[in-house]
Design a protein around this motif. Structure first.
Motif, PDB file in Angstrom:
ATOM      1  N   ILE A  96     -10.006  34.917  18.967  1.00 20.89           N
ATOM      2  CA  ILE A  96      -9.767  34.145  20.174  1.00 20.89           C
ATOM      3  C   ILE A  96      -8.603  33.167  20.005  1.00 20.89           C
ATOM      4  O   ILE A  96      -7.971  32.756  20.981  1.00 20.89           O
ATOM      5  CB  ILE A  96     -11.058  33.379  20.585  1.00 20.89           C
ATOM      6  N   LEU A  97      -8.288  32.804  18.760  1.00 18.60           N
ATOM      7  CA  LEU A  97      -7.205  31.839  18.515  1.00 18.60           C
ATOM      8  C   LEU A  97      -5.824  32.476  18.593  1.00 18.60           C
ATOM      9  O   LEU A  97      -4.832  31.755  18.778  1.00 18.60           O
ATOM     10  CB  LEU A  97      -7.375  31.198  17.132  1.00 18.60           C
ATOM     11  N   GLU A  98      -5.746  33.788  18.477  1.00 17.18           N
ATOM     12  CA  GLU A  98      -4.442  34.435  18.380  1.00 17.18           C
ATOM     13  C   GLU A  98      -3.603  34.208  19.627  1.00 17.18           C
ATOM     14  O   GLU A  98      -4.093  34.284  20.757  1.00 17.18           O
ATOM     15  CB  GLU A  98      -4.607  35.932  18.109  1.00 17.18           C
ATOM     16  N   LYS A  99      -2.305  33.909  19.390  1.00 17.70           N
ATOM     17  CA  LYS A  99      -1.296  33.678  20.431  1.00 17.70           C
ATOM     18  C   LYS A  99      -1.543  32.407  21.229  1.00 17.70           C
ATOM     19  O   LYS A  99      -0.956  32.223  22.295  1.00 17.70           O
ATOM     20  CB  LYS A  99      -1.193  34.883  21.395  1.00 17.70           C
ATOM     21  N   LYS A 100      -2.403  31.541  20.726  1.00 20.14           N
ATOM     22  CA  LYS A 100      -2.614  30.238  21.361  1.00 20.14           C
ATOM     23  C   LYS A 100      -1.955  29.154  20.511  1.00 20.14           C
ATOM     24  O   LYS A 100      -1.911  29.247  19.290  1.00 20.14           O
ATOM     25  CB  LYS A 100      -4.107  29.945  21.522  1.00 20.14           C
ATOM     26  N   THR A 101      -1.447  28.123  21.183  1.00 20.66           N
ATOM     27  CA  THR A 101      -0.787  27.014  20.499  1.00 20.66           C
ATOM     28  C   THR A 101      -1.515  25.724  20.830  1.00 20.66           C
ATOM     29  O   THR A 101      -1.821  25.453  21.998  1.00 20.66           O
ATOM     30  CB  THR A 101       0.690  26.892  20.924  1.00 20.66           C
ATOM     31  N   PHE A 102      -1.810  24.928  19.814  1.00 19.43           N
ATOM     32  CA  PHE A 102      -2.502  23.653  19.967  1.00 19.43           C
ATOM     33  C   PHE A 102      -1.516  22.547  19.602  1.00 19.43           C
ATOM     34  O   PHE A 102      -0.975  22.524  18.503  1.00 19.43           O
ATOM     35  CB  PHE A 102      -3.749  23.616  19.075  1.00 19.43           C
ATOM     36  N   TRP A 103      -1.303  21.634  20.550  1.00 19.71           N
ATOM     37  CA  TRP A 103      -0.259  20.616  20.429  1.00 19.71           C
ATOM     38  C   TRP A 103      -0.884  19.277  20.046  1.00 19.71           C
ATOM     39  O   TRP A 103      -1.842  18.825  20.676  1.00 19.71           O
ATOM     40  CB  TRP A 103       0.516  20.494  21.736  1.00 19.71           C
ATOM     41  N   LEU A 104      -0.336  18.637  19.002  1.00 19.64           N
ATOM     42  CA  LEU A 104      -0.927  17.428  18.439  1.00 19.64           C
ATOM     43  C   LEU A 104       0.155  16.385  18.162  1.00 19.64           C
ATOM     44  O   LEU A 104       1.328  16.717  17.990  1.00 19.64           O
ATOM     45  CB  LEU A 104      -1.648  17.749  17.130  1.00 19.64           C
ATOM     46  N   HIS A 105      -0.289  15.126  18.109  1.00 19.66           N
ATOM     47  CA  HIS A 105       0.629  14.033  17.754  1.00 19.66           C
ATOM     48  C   HIS A 105      -0.039  13.159  16.698  1.00 19.66           C
ATOM     49  O   HIS A 105      -1.207  12.784  16.824  1.00 19.66           O
ATOM     50  CB  HIS A 105       0.980  13.185  18.980  1.00 19.66           C
ATOM     51  N   LEU A 106       0.722  12.850  15.638  1.00 17.34           N
ATOM     52  CA  LEU A 106       0.233  11.990  14.564  1.00 17.34           C
ATOM     53  C   LEU A 106       1.090  10.727  14.536  1.00 17.34           C
ATOM     54  O   LEU A 106       2.269  10.777  14.159  1.00 17.34           O
ATOM     55  CB  LEU A 106       0.321  12.713  13.215  1.00 17.34           C
ATOM     56  N   PRO A 107       0.530   9.566  14.939  1.00 19.25           N
ATOM     57  CA  PRO A 107       1.300   8.323  14.908  1.00 19.25           C
ATOM     58  C   PRO A 107       1.752   7.998  13.484  1.00 19.25           C
ATOM     59  O   PRO A 107       1.122   8.420  12.501  1.00 19.25           O
ATOM     60  CB  PRO A 107       0.303   7.279  15.434  1.00 19.25           C
ATOM     61  N   LEU A 108       2.823   7.238  13.365  1.00 25.69           N
ATOM     62  CA  LEU A 108       3.362   6.885  12.059  1.00 25.69           C
ATOM     63  C   LEU A 108       2.304   6.240  11.174  1.00 25.69           C
ATOM     64  O   LEU A 108       1.620   5.298  11.584  1.00 25.69           O
ATOM     65  CB  LEU A 108       4.544   5.919  12.223  1.00 25.69           C
ATOM     66  N   GLY A 109       2.143   6.743   9.955  1.00 27.08           N
ATOM     67  CA  GLY A 109       1.225   6.168   8.988  1.00 27.08           C
ATOM     68  C   GLY A 109      -0.236   6.403   9.257  1.00 27.08           C
ATOM     69  O   GLY A 109      -1.094   5.922   8.505  1.00 27.08           O
ATOM     70  N   ASP A 110      -0.573   7.138  10.306  1.00 28.28           N
ATOM     71  CA  ASP A 110      -1.982   7.346  10.680  1.00 28.28           C
ATOM     72  C   ASP A 110      -2.508   8.623  10.036  1.00 28.28           C
ATOM     73  O   ASP A 110      -1.752   9.465   9.557  1.00 28.28           O
ATOM     74  CB  ASP A 110      -2.107   7.448  12.198  1.00 28.28           C
ATOM     75  N   SER A 111      -3.836   8.760  10.022  1.00 31.00           N
ATOM     76  CA  SER A 111      -4.453   9.984   9.513  1.00 31.00           C
ATOM     77  C   SER A 111      -5.199  10.735  10.607  1.00 31.00           C
ATOM     78  O   SER A 111      -5.704  11.835  10.365  1.00 31.00           O
ATOM     79  CB  SER A 111      -5.430   9.658   8.374  1.00 31.00           C
ATOM     80  N   GLU A 112      -5.307  10.136  11.784  1.00 34.72           N
ATOM     81  CA  GLU A 112      -6.022  10.755  12.906  1.00 34.72           C
ATOM     82  C   GLU A 112      -5.021  11.335  13.898  1.00 34.72           C
ATOM     83  O   GLU A 112      -4.130  10.641  14.381  1.00 34.72           O
ATOM     84  CB  GLU A 112      -6.910   9.728  13.621  1.00 34.72           C
TER      85      GLU A 112
END
Length: 755
Positions: free
Chosen positions: A627-643
């Motif tokens: 089900i994951l194939e050909k799907k893109t998950f977009w994320l942002h990591l703030p500077l110095g953060d781990s979440e």
């Protein structure tokens, strides 16, 4: 000469390119030499077309017509049509060869593999025009070597007709390869013409000389399990005029498990194993199957040297010394009849063969127990290997990072590969922390090793601090940096091309119970050797051993600079083997790519312009969770953060996907998607939406929307293999989207209407 790619491709090639892009590479091409041979075969077949066929073929690839004049023309010249077509098709060398092969009527699996006897691989009638007619090339160029067709061994059916031909191509006495040419029938005007061509039709796994085996029940059937030995021994027997009434030298092409062993019913069989430990163990395994079929079964364990065999096979090491004293070399002058008598007299019973292996310390049971003793990892928790996921709501961390798997994370420089990999390590150790999308099951997954061959040591330590891994160092997290002041002794070379480093690292992983191991990055750990198939083969064989010992191996790797700049490219630097063997392949889309090519939604582009790291994780391959194939998950990591902040998910068409509760929006900073974080109703389960299906499942469903169809009809329209088609249909039945009606050959499948 270089060629431009601005010429128009024909509809035929556009269609074939789209088809090949959607189909997985054949298993036989995962062997680097096979891949190179297939490229050479395509070039060889092209050179043998008549002039008008060549010109037509090139015009379909966008080759401009020849003009009269002095200006330099961007036309094809030479004999490397695959190299020419790479630019026109905008694909790598192997993909290009596959596309050209389809146009020429050549499939790679039909060149290197043989299949069990079924109706599907009998003589094929084909009304479609095809360039390939009856040709078996005389020469094939593989790399810088020219291989000449040195010998053909014909296999006849019970009607006396040649069913298929085994073709041996040689460059030297110890350097050859084998391809199989199958019979195919083509409708031409009012008649059917038969021809034999390499790769033109599926071949059948048949025992050599099966007609003689059936005709002479009292003959000794001598069965070499090594194709070079079988080919050479059969040839010298034919040249010596030895008939098959008393001795039949048989053999096989392809995997032996595809062979129908019933042809040996009531016969006297002598197996000649390949001269290696694995060859002896394989002979032992096949003998166990044959002992209830054959009238008399024996094994001849002493080595026989033949054309096409490397001298390394006969190296006097360890257990081999006992056997090499009685070696026979087919390349020397000998009387074949004397050799056949020797084989029948000195062959051992199965029990005596097993005893001999124990005596020399090379028995299967000894090896199995040794492997178990060396395998320090305890059995993996079943929660770490969940069932295949066909719905996003079912996906967990362990569908991607699971024991026994091999994963690739690939991206351009600055895409955030290291940050993604380290956050994955943190999620594995915590068990219930989102990675950055899907959480674990809150169970102890095992320790994690991280092998870094590129990052400066101070930056490496800072990265561990950022992702809360420094406090776990040498406890549950075992980070090895090439620049660290104190390293284990085996890290002197810190290179995967070095066997001592690989062996030392294997022991290190077992000693510290590291079930997961990350390599950052593959280019730094292999250097230029990452481009060479022979070194890649060595490393990947070692990776397979780690997988068998329940390790999850993750390679962080650079995307090829020649790859397309969008998120749909899966091209990685170096040998294609690293890409094609991955169970999960994640391509990263960098902030720069998002901004330069306006990728993703408007919110994604705004995030990419902010400080910190914005990245798209595109699942190009995901065997455990299709089900994951050909799907893109977009994320942002703030500077110095781990979440990570979850931004959005998009499908292959670039359109936004609404995710169910628990898939990606829970436990992640989803500031931009609060409206998506509504709980899913706990009422009776609903039929999954189409975006919850894999692309292949949707393709099958689209066919059934037109009306009921048999499995063969779905298989023919999709181009999938029989097993894959059955698997897709069964998965749609389980999801309540399709029903199965009828029985046997009358079985058909129907879409279930949804309210």
């Amino acid at each position: 000469m270089s060629y431009s790619n601005d010429s128009k491709l024909s509809r035929s090639f556009l269609s074939l390119r789209a088809k090949i892009d959607k189909t997985a590479i054949a298993t036989c091409l995962q062997d680097n030499k096979n891949a190179e041979i297939f490229v050479g075969l395509i070039n060889a077949v092209f050179t043998c077309l008549i002039s008008s066929e060549k010109e037509e073929f090139l015009q379909e690839l966008g080759n401009p017509e020849q003009k009269i004049g002095w200006e330099i023309q961007d036309r094809f010249s030479g004999d490397d049509v695959v190299g020419f077509a790479m630019k026109k098709l905008d694909r790598d060398r192997i993909q290009t060869a596959r596309i050209l092969g389809e146009r020429l009527g050549i499939k790679p699996e039909n060149c290197f593999d043989a299949f069990p006897i079924t109706q599907n691989n009998r003589v094929n009638n084909n009304n479609e025009p095809c360039y390939l007619s009856y040709f078996i090339p005389e020469n094939i160029n593989v790399g810088h070597k020219r291989y000449k067709l040195s010998c053909i061994d014909e296999q006849e059916n019970f009607g006396g007709e040649v069913e298929q031909k085994i073709c041996c191509y040689s460059a030297a006495k110890d350097d050859c390869f084998f391809l199989i040419a199958s019979k195919k029938a083509i409708q031409k005007r009012n008649r059917i013409e038969n021809f034999h061509g390499i790769g033109c039709a599926p071949s059948t796994a048949l025992a050599f000389s099966r007609v003689a085996i059936d005709k002479f029940p009292d003959a000794h059937v001598i069965f070499p399990m090594s194709l070079p030995v079988a080919f050479h021994l059969r040839r010298v027997c034919r040249e010596a005029g030895i008939g098959e009434r008393n001795f039949i030298v048989s053999g096989h092409f392809g995997g032996i498990d595809a062979l129908d062993l019933k042809c040996f019913q009531g016969r006297k069989v002598i197996l000649l194993p390949e001269f290696s430990e694995d060859g002896f163990f394989e002979a032992d395994r096949i003998a166990e199957k044959l002992k209830s079929i054959a009238r008399d079964l024996k094994i001849y364990p002493w080595p026989i040297r033949a054309d096409g065999m490397s001298d390394e096979v006969m190296t006097e090491v360890g257990w081999k010394q006992t056997f090499l004293e009685q070696e026979v070399d087919l390349r020397e002058e000998l009387a074949p009849s004397s050799l056949l008598n020797r084989v029948t007299k000195k062959a051992l019973s199965l029990s005596d063969f097993k005893e001999l292996l124990v005596e020399v310390g090379s028995s299967p049971s000894t090896k199995d127990s040794s492997q178990k003793n060396n395998q320090a990892l305890p059995p993996a928790n079943p929660a770490l290997t969940p069932a295949k996921a066909f719905k996003l709501a079912d996906v967990t961390l362990y569908h991607t990072m699971r024991p026994g798997s091999y994963v690739m994370i690939v991206g351009k420089k600055g895409a955030g590969k290291t940050q993604v990999a380290l956050s994955t390590c943190r999620s594995i150790l915590n068990g219930n922390v989102m990675w950055p999308l899907f959480s674990g099951a809150g169970v102890a997954a095992g320790n994690v090793a991280y092998i870094d061959a590129e990052t400066p040591y101070d930056e490496f330590c800072a990265n561990l601090d950022q992702h809360c891994l420094a406090k776990e160092q040498s406890k549950r997290f075992f980070g090895l940096s090439i620049f660290a002041p104190d390293l284990p002794e085996f890290c002197d070379t810190f290179s995967l091309e070095n066997s001592e480093f690989r062996e030392g690292l294997s022991n290190y992983l077992q000693k510290n119970e590291c079930r997961f191991v990350f390599f950052d990055n593959l280019s730094a750990l292999m250097g230029d050797k990452v481009n060479y198939g022979n070194f890649s083969d060595e490393v990947l064989e070692w990776v397979k051993k780690l997988q068998r010992h329940d390790h999850c191996v993750v390679f962080v790797h650079h995307k090829s600079e020649d790859a397309a700049a969008n998120q749909h490219g899966v091209n990685a630097r170096g040998s294609h083997l690293f890409t094609t063997l991955a169970r999960t392949f994640i391509g990263l889309v960098s902030s720069a790519e998002i901004l330069n090519d306006a990728l993703g939604t408007e919110d994604i582009q705004k995030a990419a312009a902010r400080d910190g790291l914005t990245v798209g994780l595109r699942f190009d391959v995901s065997k455990p969770a299709p089900i994951l194939e050909k799907k893109t998950f977009w994320l942002h990591l703030p500077l110095g953060d781990s979440e990570w902040e979850f931004l959005a998910a998009t499908g292959a068409d670039g359109q936004k996907i609404e995710l169910p509760m628990g898939a990606a929006t829970t436990g992640v900073g989803a500031a931009n998607n609060k409206e998506d974080s509504q709980p899913v109703s706990s009422a009776a389960p609903s039929v999954p939406a189409e975006h919850d299906l894999s692309p292949d499942q949707r393709r099958v469903l689209e066919i059934l929307k037109k009306g009921s169809a048999k499995r063969e009809e779905v298989q023919g329209e999709t181009g999938f293999g029989e097993d894959k088609t059955r698997e897709l249909l069964n998965s749609l039945i389980e999801l309540g989207l399709v029903s199965r009606e009828g029985q046997g050959k009358g079985t058909y499948y129907t879409q279930i209407p949804t309210s």
